[in-house]
Design a protein around this motif. Structure first.
Motif, PDB file in Angstrom:
ATOM      1  N   GLN A  53       0.829  -1.205   0.000  1.00  0.00           N
ATOM      2  CA  GLN A  53       0.000   0.000   0.000  1.00  0.00           C
ATOM      3  C   GLN A  53       0.863   1.255   0.000  1.00  0.00           C
ATOM      4  N   ARG A  57       0.831   4.153  -2.906  1.00  0.00           N
ATOM      5  CA  ARG A  57       0.542   5.558  -2.560  1.00  0.00           C
ATOM      6  C   ARG A  57       1.711   6.467  -2.947  1.00  0.00           C
ATOM      7  N   ALA A  89      -5.380  -4.748  -1.926  1.00  0.00           N
ATOM      8  CA  ALA A  89      -4.679  -3.859  -0.997  1.00  0.00           C
ATOM      9  C   ALA A  89      -5.661  -2.958  -0.245  1.00  0.00           C
ATOM     10  N   TRP A  96      -7.797   2.053  -7.018  1.00  0.00           N
ATOM     11  CA  TRP A  96      -6.353   2.163  -7.218  1.00  0.00           C
ATOM     12  C   TRP A  96      -6.048   2.536  -8.667  1.00  0.00           C
TER      13      TRP A  96
END
Length: 320
Positions: A53, A57, A89, A96
């Protein structure tokens, strides 16, 4: 260094398996010779949980440059547009994908599912699947008609079920070496270097096609697969008989009809029994004929060609 992030939506992993068998160049060549860094891949990535994750990000924020986002599989929107049927995730995969596509310099859709929905998007499409920028032949898809990556390009589509491994690796090389401007995309955002010609180009059965000499069983090395077994080679854009699979063969060379898997309509005829490996005809003439030909002219040509078929067309010309 060119950073590549590979994600997978609603898919069977067939394109991953194909890609890992690439030969010109190989996956190892991509890394060692062309400066490609695989940030993460569902079959190769080491990061899990919080670490993954954090990586995603950082790509979204720009902390880690995202040069190429590769997506395999459909964008699953079910149920009711939430995407919860395909979570990844700790979020729906589509969330995402939306964020990462805004940060990516280039976006590459690999395989039929990612390009135009493929088999999962076949009616009634319970998973509400879409391709990235197409749903079958309809433009738009998940990202919309107007989507452009940071480099100003639409999604680069590499269709196939699965896509040929060298189509994938060579496009990644073109991007990594700054030569993508040499690649022209067609109306479906496919690289014309692979998809301008037809599957029939280079087919070893072209002489049988010309004389309308047919074959009635799989695996036979003589005769054309178009007239009885539903081969879509004359209507399908691909380089399968120019860039051979494993540098050895192709469907038609092995006696298997082309299924047209690089076209938006795949699978054809809704996979109804008796339609997939049987040529659909209209008054004895195939319903789908090579582009650019008139049906009346093709019917006349068929009659003439069958009357002129030489005796050797019935022989196994591959006998050693």
């Amino acid at each position: 260094m060119t950073n590549v992030l590979w994600l997978q939506g609603g898919a069977c992993s067939g394109n991953t398996i194909s890609f890992l068998n690439a030969e010109e160049p190989t996956v190892c060549d991509l890394i060692a010779d062309f400066g490609i860094k695989v940030l993460w891949h569902p079959s190769l990535g080491l990061e899990l949980g919080d670490n993954l994750q954090a990586l995603l990000r950082d790509c979204i924020s720009g902390k880690i440059p995202l040069d190429i986002l590769v997506f395999e599989g459909t964008v699953v929107n079910a149920p009711n547009g939430t995407g919860h049927w395909n979570r990844f995730a700790d979020r729906p995969m589509k969330d995402w994908l939306l964020d990462l596509s805004k940060a990516a310099k280039f976006v590459v859709a690999v395989g039929d599912c990612a390009t135009w929905g493929g088999i999962p998007a076949t009616a009634p499409n319970p998973s509400q699947s879409q391709g990235l920028q197409f749903l079958k032949r309809q433009k738009g898809g998940f990202l919309g008609t107007e989507y452009r990556s940071q480099a100003g390009l639409p999604v680069i589509n590499i269709p196939g079920c699965p896509a040929h491994p060298d189509w994938i690796s060579q496009i990644l090389v073109a991007i990594a070496t700054g030569r993508l401007n040499d690649v022209t995309l067609d109306e479906f955002n496919r690289p014309q270097t692979f998809f301008k010609s037809f599957t029939q180009t280079g087919c070893t059965r072209n002489v049988h096609f010309a004389y309308k000499a047919s074959v009635a069983e799989f695996g036979q090395r003589k005769g054309c697969l178009f007239y009885d077994l539903g081969c879509r080679g004359p209507m399908t854009h691909s380089s399968c008989n120019r860039i051979l699979w494993n540098r050895v063969s192709s469907k038609t060379r092995a006696g298997m009809p082309c299924l047209g898997c690089t076209e938006p309509e795949f699978p054809f005829y809704d996979l109804e029994p008796g339609t997939v490996f049987k040529t659909q005809t209209l008054m004895g003439v195939p319903k789908d004929i090579p582009p650019g030909m008139k049906r009346q002219d093709y019917a006349f040509l068929t009659v003439v060609a069958k009357n002129m078929v030489p005796t050797w067309a019935e022989e196994d010309i591959f006998t050693v």
